[in-house]
Design a protein around this motif. Structure first.
Motif, PDB file in Angstrom:
ATOM      1  N   MET A  16      39.473  48.227  18.594  1.00  0.00           N
ATOM      2  CA  MET A  16      39.801  47.483  19.813  1.00  0.00           C
ATOM      3  C   MET A  16      39.356  48.267  21.042  1.00  0.00           C
ATOM      4  O   MET A  16      38.830  47.703  22.007  1.00  0.00           O
ATOM      5  CB  MET A  16      41.304  47.226  19.895  1.00  0.00           C
ATOM      6  CG  MET A  16      41.790  46.044  19.099  1.00  0.00           C
ATOM      7  SD  MET A  16      41.119  44.475  19.717  1.00  0.00           S
ATOM      8  CE  MET A  16      42.521  43.404  19.387  1.00  0.00           C
TER       9      MET A  16
ATOM     10  N   PHE B   2      46.489  45.152  14.054  1.00  0.00           N
ATOM     11  CA  PHE B   2      46.257  46.327  14.896  1.00  0.00           C
ATOM     12  C   PHE B   2      46.840  47.534  14.174  1.00  0.00           C
ATOM     13  O   PHE B   2      48.041  47.576  13.919  1.00  0.00           O
ATOM     14  CB  PHE B   2      46.944  46.139  16.256  1.00  0.00           C
ATOM     15  CG  PHE B   2      46.737  47.276  17.232  1.00  0.00           C
ATOM     16  CD1 PHE B   2      45.901  47.126  18.321  1.00  0.00           C
ATOM     17  CD2 PHE B   2      47.396  48.492  17.058  1.00  0.00           C
ATOM     18  CE1 PHE B   2      45.719  48.166  19.230  1.00  0.00           C
ATOM     19  CE2 PHE B   2      47.213  49.537  17.953  1.00  0.00           C
ATOM     20  CZ  PHE B   2      46.377  49.365  19.047  1.00  0.00           C
TER      21      PHE B   2
ATOM     22  N   VAL C 115      47.251  40.141  18.602  1.00  0.00           N
ATOM     23  CA  VAL C 115      47.010  40.308  17.159  1.00  0.00           C
ATOM     24  C   VAL C 115      48.148  39.638  16.386  1.00  0.00           C
ATOM     25  O   VAL C 115      49.243  39.465  16.915  1.00  0.00           O
ATOM     26  CB  VAL C 115      46.934  41.805  16.758  1.00  0.00           C
ATOM     27  CG1 VAL C 115      45.815  42.509  17.503  1.00  0.00           C
ATOM     28  CG2 VAL C 115      48.249  42.523  16.994  1.00  0.00           C
TER      29      VAL C 115
ATOM     30  N   PRO D 202      36.928  41.844  17.388  1.00  0.00           N
ATOM     31  CA  PRO D 202      36.183  43.062  17.113  1.00  0.00           C
ATOM     32  C   PRO D 202      35.530  43.084  15.733  1.00  0.00           C
ATOM     33  O   PRO D 202      34.763  43.984  15.421  1.00  0.00           O
ATOM     34  CB  PRO D 202      37.252  44.155  17.210  1.00  0.00           C
ATOM     35  CG  PRO D 202      38.501  43.474  16.806  1.00  0.00           C
ATOM     36  CD  PRO D 202      38.377  42.043  17.244  1.00  0.00           C
TER      37      PRO D 202
ATOM     38  N   LEU E 132      41.092  39.928  23.962  1.00  0.00           N
ATOM     39  CA  LEU E 132      40.710  40.518  22.681  1.00  0.00           C
ATOM     40  C   LEU E 132      41.700  40.064  21.612  1.00  0.00           C
ATOM     41  O   LEU E 132      42.915  40.152  21.810  1.00  0.00           O
ATOM     42  CB  LEU E 132      40.712  42.054  22.766  1.00  0.00           C
ATOM     43  CG  LEU E 132      39.819  42.687  23.828  1.00  0.00           C
ATOM     44  CD1 LEU E 132      39.863  44.216  23.709  1.00  0.00           C
ATOM     45  CD2 LEU E 132      38.384  42.200  23.716  1.00  0.00           C
TER      46      LEU E 132
ATOM     47  N   GLY F  39      43.818  50.952  16.436  1.00  0.00           N
ATOM     48  CA  GLY F  39      43.339  50.469  17.730  1.00  0.00           C
ATOM     49  C   GLY F  39      41.991  51.043  18.120  1.00  0.00           C
ATOM     50  O   GLY F  39      41.482  50.753  19.206  1.00  0.00           O
TER      51      GLY F  39
ATOM     52  N   MET G 161      45.429  41.505  25.070  1.00  0.00           N
ATOM     53  CA  MET G 161      45.100  41.739  23.668  1.00  0.00           C
ATOM     54  C   MET G 161      46.151  41.008  22.823  1.00  0.00           C
ATOM     55  O   MET G 161      47.333  41.029  23.160  1.00  0.00           O
ATOM     56  CB  MET G 161      45.196  43.241  23.433  1.00  0.00           C
ATOM     57  CG  MET G 161      44.407  43.778  22.303  1.00  0.00           C
ATOM     58  SD  MET G 161      44.602  45.563  22.259  1.00  0.00           S
ATOM     59  CE  MET G 161      43.511  46.048  23.552  1.00  0.00           C
TER      60      MET G 161
ATOM     61  N   ASP H  39      42.638  39.978  17.270  1.00  0.00           N
ATOM     62  CA  ASP H  39      42.336  40.435  15.910  1.00  0.00           C
ATOM     63  C   ASP H  39      43.493  40.050  14.992  1.00  0.00           C
ATOM     64  O   ASP H  39      44.541  39.615  15.455  1.00  0.00           O
ATOM     65  CB  ASP H  39      42.111  41.957  15.903  1.00  0.00           C
ATOM     66  CG  ASP H  39      41.204  42.405  14.753  1.00  0.00           C
ATOM     67  OD1 ASP H  39      40.815  41.560  13.919  1.00  0.00           O
ATOM     68  OD2 ASP H  39      40.895  43.606  14.683  1.00  0.00           O
TER      69      ASP H  39
ATOM     70  N   LYS I 139      36.767  46.995  23.758  1.00  0.00           N
ATOM     71  CA  LYS I 139      37.142  46.921  25.176  1.00  0.00           C
ATOM     72  C   LYS I 139      36.099  47.634  26.023  1.00  0.00           C
ATOM     73  O   LYS I 139      35.648  47.140  27.058  1.00  0.00           O
ATOM     74  CB  LYS I 139      38.524  47.552  25.372  1.00  0.00           C
ATOM     75  CG  LYS I 139      39.062  47.477  26.786  1.00  0.00           C
ATOM     76  CD  LYS I 139      40.534  47.889  26.805  1.00  0.00           C
ATOM     77  CE  LYS I 139      41.135  47.821  28.215  1.00  0.00           C
ATOM     78  NZ  LYS I 139      40.701  48.927  29.068  1.00  0.00           N
TER      79      LYS I 139
END
Ligand SMILES: [Zn+2]
Length: 203
Positions: A137, A131, A156, A78, A126, A134, A154, A128, A141
């Motif tokens: 994210m 988090f 992280v 992201p 996804l 969020g 997801m 990153d 999404k």
């Protein structure tokens, strides 16, 4: 070091490389914290980046449904902070591709680069570095889904949920360490009371 590093190993690695710092910090919302997390500082070091992203990739691979679709998986970040993690995870998994979203200006929506077209039904992981709320994210999404992609999980490095953190329901969610931060108003901050100088942090 374990193949998937433990919470303690991740925290030690972050501390050693400056990604997790002790002190007296003021975040952009004016709240005071005694620890500052900035995973990007640790991701400067290739060996650390490798340990963290390989660990995360192993968690993803352990999920049989995800393992089955790895060759067609897109790893999507992201923001630029997620890029080293996204590339590391993608390399470890041998996923199909990596790309990221960005904003042209602060108040504009996230978008992908021109000519970056999501295929109908494209499977998207996804990724990153951190988090917190969020919100970003969730926006990513929604962007992926609005273009016909399917977010399948997801991942992280650090899960540091804010009090208003978004929930993503049943979506598989992976992280290597969870750090709960205690945010305080300056009025109830112990370090303020003791006169410890405060440092402002950007994010
Ligand atoms: Zn304070």
């Amino acid at each position: 070091m374990h193949l998937v590093p433990t919470q303690e190993e991740v925290v030690a690695l972050l501390r050693k490389t400056g990604g997790l710092r002790d002190g007296h910090f003021e975040d952009p919302d004016g709240r005071h914290v005694s620890e500052y997390l900035q995973v990007a500082l640790s991701m400067r070091h290739y060996d650390v980046a490798k340990i963290l992203s390989v660990g995360l990739s192993r968690q993803v691979r352990a999920h049989s449904d995800l393992r089955a679709i790895i060759p067609e998986l897109s790893v999507v970040a992201p923001a630029t902070g997620g890029l080293p993690v996204a590339y590391g995870v993608s390399e470890a998994l041998r996923a199909r591709q990596v790309y990221w979203a960005e904003r042209q200006n602060q108040n504009e929506p996230l978008r992908f680069r021109q000519y970056l077209d999501i295929q109908p039904g494209e499977k998207v992981l996804l990724v990153d570095d951190i988090f917190r709320t969020g919100h970003r994210m969730a926006e990513l999404k929604q962007l992926v889904e609005s273009q016909g992609g399917e977010v399948v999980a997801m991942a992280v490095v650090v899960y540091q949920p804010a009090p208003n953190a978004r929930s993503f329901g049943d979506l598989p969610f992976y992280y290597l360490a969870r750090l709960d931060e205690t945010y305080r108003d300056p009025g109830s901050c112990e370090q303020c009371r003791r006169g410890v100088p405060v440092e402002k942090v950007w994010a």
